[in-house]
Design a protein around this motif. Structure first.
Motif, mmCIF file in Angstrom:
data_model
loop_
_atom_site.group_PDB
_atom_site.id
_atom_site.type_symbol
_atom_site.label_atom_id
_atom_site.label_comp_id
_atom_site.label_asym_id
_atom_site.label_seq_id
_atom_site.Cartn_x
_atom_site.Cartn_y
_atom_site.Cartn_z
ATOM 1 N N LYS A 9 0.846 -1.190 0.000
ATOM 2 C CA LYS A 9 0.000 0.000 0.000
ATOM 3 C C LYS A 9 0.884 1.244 0.000
ATOM 4 O O LYS A 9 0.949 1.962 0.970
ATOM 5 N N PRO A 10 1.576 1.517 -1.099
ATOM 6 C CA PRO A 10 2.526 2.631 -1.098
ATOM 7 C C PRO A 10 1.892 4.004 -0.919
ATOM 8 O O PRO A 10 2.558 4.933 -0.513
ATOM 9 N N VAL A 11 0.598 4.146 -1.183
ATOM 10 C CA VAL A 11 -0.039 5.450 -1.040
ATOM 11 C C VAL A 11 -0.173 5.850 0.427
ATOM 12 O O VAL A 11 -0.340 7.020 0.748
ATOM 13 N N SER A 12 -0.077 4.893 1.335
ATOM 14 C CA SER A 12 -0.278 5.191 2.755
ATOM 15 C C SER A 12 0.989 5.671 3.445
ATOM 16 O O SER A 12 0.964 5.976 4.628
ATOM 17 N N GLY A 13 2.101 5.733 2.752
ATOM 18 C CA GLY A 13 3.347 6.171 3.353
ATOM 19 C C GLY A 13 4.354 5.045 3.389
ATOM 20 O O GLY A 13 4.188 4.020 2.738
ATOM 21 N N ALA A 14 5.405 5.247 4.171
ATOM 22 C CA ALA A 14 6.474 4.263 4.270
ATOM 23 C C ALA A 14 6.742 3.954 5.731
ATOM 24 O O ALA A 14 6.518 4.780 6.607
ATOM 25 N N ASN A 15 7.216 2.754 5.973
ATOM 26 C CA ASN A 15 7.563 2.323 7.314
ATOM 27 C C ASN A 15 8.938 1.683 7.231
ATOM 28 O O ASN A 15 9.103 0.663 6.557
ATOM 29 N N VAL A 16 9.922 2.285 7.895
ATOM 30 C CA VAL A 16 11.280 1.746 7.914
ATOM 31 C C VAL A 16 11.700 1.564 9.358
ATOM 32 O O VAL A 16 11.156 2.200 10.266
ATOM 33 N N GLY A 17 12.646 0.683 9.581
ATOM 34 C CA GLY A 17 13.092 0.460 10.946
ATOM 35 C C GLY A 17 14.344 -0.385 10.984
ATOM 36 O O GLY A 17 14.831 -0.866 9.965
ATOM 37 N N ASP A 18 14.839 -0.587 12.202
ATOM 38 C CA ASP A 18 16.041 -1.391 12.400
ATOM 39 C C ASP A 18 15.781 -2.624 13.253
ATOM 40 O O ASP A 18 16.702 -3.293 13.688
ATOM 41 N N GLY A 19 14.526 -2.941 13.506
ATOM 42 C CA GLY A 19 14.184 -4.072 14.348
ATOM 43 C C GLY A 19 13.907 -3.669 15.790
ATOM 44 O O GLY A 19 13.318 -4.427 16.550
ATOM 45 N N TYR A 20 14.336 -2.490 16.183
ATOM 46 C CA TYR A 20 14.097 -1.971 17.529
ATOM 47 C C TYR A 20 13.203 -0.741 17.488
ATOM 48 O O TYR A 20 12.276 -0.600 18.264
ATOM 49 N N VAL A 21 13.511 0.163 16.569
ATOM 50 C CA VAL A 21 12.765 1.416 16.439
ATOM 51 C C VAL A 21 12.175 1.485 15.042
ATOM 52 O O VAL A 21 12.863 1.205 14.061
ATOM 53 N N GLY A 22 10.903 1.856 14.968
ATOM 54 C CA GLY A 22 10.247 2.017 13.683
ATOM 55 C C GLY A 22 10.025 3.488 13.366
ATOM 56 O O GLY A 22 9.785 4.301 14.262
ATOM 57 N N LEU A 23 10.132 3.829 12.100
ATOM 58 C CA LEU A 23 9.901 5.195 11.636
ATOM 59 C C LEU A 23 8.832 5.155 10.567
ATOM 60 O O LEU A 23 9.021 4.543 9.518
ATOM 61 N N ASN A 24 7.696 5.773 10.849
ATOM 62 C CA ASN A 24 6.623 5.903 9.868
ATOM 63 C C ASN A 24 6.794 7.251 9.185
ATOM 64 O O ASN A 24 6.884 8.277 9.856
ATOM 65 N N ILE A 25 6.807 7.237 7.872
ATOM 66 C CA ILE A 25 6.898 8.475 7.100
ATOM 67 C C ILE A 25 5.586 8.586 6.332
ATOM 68 O O ILE A 25 5.332 7.835 5.394
ATOM 69 N N ASN A 26 4.758 9.518 6.770
ATOM 70 C CA ASN A 26 3.403 9.666 6.241
ATOM 71 C C ASN A 26 3.335 10.808 5.252
ATOM 72 O O ASN A 26 4.027 11.819 5.403
ATOM 73 N N PRO A 27 2.455 10.703 4.246
ATOM 74 C CA PRO A 27 2.251 11.828 3.336
ATOM 75 C C PRO A 27 1.615 12.995 4.088
ATOM 76 O O PRO A 27 0.833 12.787 5.016
ATOM 77 N N VAL A 28 1.959 14.196 3.695
ATOM 78 C CA VAL A 28 1.335 15.378 4.298
ATOM 79 C C VAL A 28 -0.077 15.493 3.745
ATOM 80 O O VAL A 28 -0.300 15.448 2.536
ATOM 81 N N ARG A 29 -1.041 15.607 4.622
ATOM 82 C CA ARG A 29 -2.440 15.766 4.225
ATOM 83 C C ARG A 29 -2.765 17.250 4.075
ATOM 84 O O ARG A 29 -2.087 18.112 4.629
ATOM 85 N N ASP A 30 -3.827 17.555 3.360
ATOM 86 C CA ASP A 30 -4.236 18.948 3.150
ATOM 87 C C ASP A 30 -4.419 19.657 4.486
ATOM 88 O O ASP A 30 -5.045 19.125 5.405
ATOM 89 N N GLY A 31 -3.855 20.837 4.590
ATOM 90 C CA GLY A 31 -3.998 21.637 5.799
ATOM 91 C C GLY A 31 -2.953 21.362 6.860
ATOM 92 O O GLY A 31 -2.954 22.010 7.895
ATOM 93 N N TYR A 32 -2.078 20.390 6.643
ATOM 94 C CA TYR A 32 -1.049 20.050 7.623
ATOM 95 C C TYR A 32 0.319 20.509 7.140
ATOM 96 O O TYR A 32 0.541 20.711 5.955
ATOM 97 N N VAL A 33 1.219 20.663 8.073
ATOM 98 C CA VAL A 33 2.598 21.040 7.772
ATOM 99 C C VAL A 33 3.469 19.812 8.030
ATOM 100 O O VAL A 33 3.247 19.081 8.992
ATOM 101 N N GLY A 34 4.473 19.605 7.191
ATOM 102 C CA GLY A 34 5.373 18.474 7.380
ATOM 103 C C GLY A 34 6.234 18.641 8.622
ATOM 104 O O GLY A 34 6.443 19.740 9.122
#
Length: 77
Positions: free
Chosen positions: A37-62
């Motif tokens: 589901k690439p439209v929902s953003g990306a999820n990367v991690g190292d097995g201990y900590v996860g980083l969700n990178i989400n698309p900026v939605r209308d009206g929000y600031v990155g």
């Protein structure tokens, strides 16, 4: 350990490039769960900590959206 960061989420208008940056710069690996589901953003991690990178939605600031912590004793916190 008293507490540690479990995951972080950031919002970016260019989230696919940011996911590749974190993979290259820090050796994080992409989660297979989000490859379907690439439209929902990306999820990367190292097995201990996860980083969700989400698309900026209308009206929000990155930027930093939220982070989650794991603690040994909730009462002490």
């Amino acid at each position: 350990m008293f507490a540690q960061i479990n995951h972080m989420a950031i919002c970016s208008p260019n989230w696919p490039m940011m996911a590749r940056f974190y993979e290259a710069a820090f050796g994080l690996q992409s989660s297979a769960k989000h490859k379907t589901k690439p439209v929902s953003g990306a999820n990367v991690g190292d097995g201990y900590v996860g980083l969700n990178i989400n698309p900026v939605r209308d009206g929000y600031v990155g930027g930093l959206d939220h982070f989650g912590m794991t603690v040994d004793d909730v009462g002490a916190v």
